[in-house]
Design an enzyme around this catalytic site. Structure first.
Site, short mmCIF file in Angstrom:
data_model
loop_
_atom_site.label_atom_id
_atom_site.label_comp_id
_atom_site.label_asym_id
_atom_site.label_seq_id
_atom_site.Cartn_x
_atom_site.Cartn_y
_atom_site.Cartn_z
N THR A 1 -0.10 -4.89 13.61
CA THR A 1 -0.98 -4.98 12.68
C THR A 1 -0.51 -6.59 12.20
OG1 THR A 1 -2.50 -4.35 10.75
CG2 THR A 1 0.02 -4.12 10.61
N SER B 1 -0.93 4.75 8.49
CA SER B 1 -0.65 5.28 10.10
C SER B 1 0.44 6.36 10.13
CB SER B 1 -0.22 4.28 10.82
OG SER B 1 -1.28 3.28 10.93
N LYS C 1 -0.49 -9.56 15.49
CA LYS C 1 -1.57 -9.27 16.45
C LYS C 1 -1.49 -10.30 17.61
CE LYS C 1 -4.49 -5.94 13.95
NZ LYS C 1 -5.53 -5.12 14.73
N GLY D 1 -10.07 -13.34 10.21
CA GLY D 1 -8.39 -13.01 10.32
C GLY D 1 -8.12 -12.13 11.49
#
Length: 169
Positions: free
Chosen positions: A62, A17, A66, A129
Site C-alpha cells: 500500500t 488487513s 505501490k 493518488g
C-alpha cells in the site's frame, strides 16, 4: 509448515488487513500468519530479499510503495503492467519475484460488475493518488469510455494522462 504474509506501507499501523487475513486463515484452517510491515523506502530491497529467502510467502503493498516497489521486483504482470502500480508481491515457482495488481479486479467485482456498457456512462475520479491508476483501468475495463479525473495538484493528473491518454483532466 507455517507461512507468513504481511502488508507493507508507511504509515500502516492503522491497517485492518491483519484482522481480515487472520480471520480467513482461521476459518479455513490455514497455517499462516499476517503482519504489518512498516518500513522506509530504503528498506524495500531487504523486504524483497526476505521474500526470496522464504521469510514471507508474499506481501500486500500500500501507500507509499505501490509504484516504488516496482524497481525492486523481477517481473510485473497483468494489470500491474498497465497501471504501473503493484499491490501484491510473491515468489513464483521459478524463484522470480512477481508484482501483481488485484485492485483493478477487486473494484470491478465489488462495484462495477452491474454497469450496462451500452449506456453512455461517464465517470469522475476524485484524487490521483496511489490507487487511482487501478481505479481508472477498472472503470475503463467496465466499458465506461468517458472518464475524467480531478486532483488538488494538476501534476498527478498529467502523470496519469500520460499513462491513460483517454483521460479528461
Amino acid at each position: 509448515m507455517k507461512k507468513f504474509f504481511g502488508i507493507i506501507g508507511n504509515p500502516i499501523k492503522h491497517s485492518l488487513s491483519p484482522v481480515l487475513h487472520k480471520y480467513w486463515f482461521k476459518k479455513y484452517n490455514i497455517d499462516a500468519d499476517y503482519t504489518i510491515i512498516e518500513e522506509a523506502d530504503k528498506n524495500l530491497p531487504e523486504i524483497i530479499k526476505k521474500i526470496k529467502r522464504g521469510v514471507y510467502s508474499g506481501i500486500n503493498v500500500t501507500l507509499p510503495f505501490k509504484q516504488k516497489i516496482i524497481n525492486h521486483i523481477d517481473q510485473v504482470v497483468n494489470d500491474a503492467e498497465l497501471t504501473g502500480s503493484v499491490n501484491t508481491v510473491y515468489l513464483n515457482n521459478d524463484k522470480t519475484i512477481i508484482g501483481e495488481n488485484t485492485d483493478v479486479y477487486g473494484l470491478q467485482a465489488a462495484y462495477l460488475k452491474e454497469i450496462d456498457s451500452s449506456l453512455n456512462k461517464k465517470a469522475l475520479v476524485i484524487g490521483a493518488g496511489g490507487v487511482s491508476p487501478s481505479v481508472v483501468l477498472s472503470i475503463k475495463k467496465s466499458g465506461i469510455k468517458n472518464i475524467s479525473i480531478t486532483n488538488r495538484t494538476s501534476e498527478k493528473c498529467i502523470f496519469l494522462k500520460k499513462k491513460f491518454n483517454f483521460l479528461n483532466i
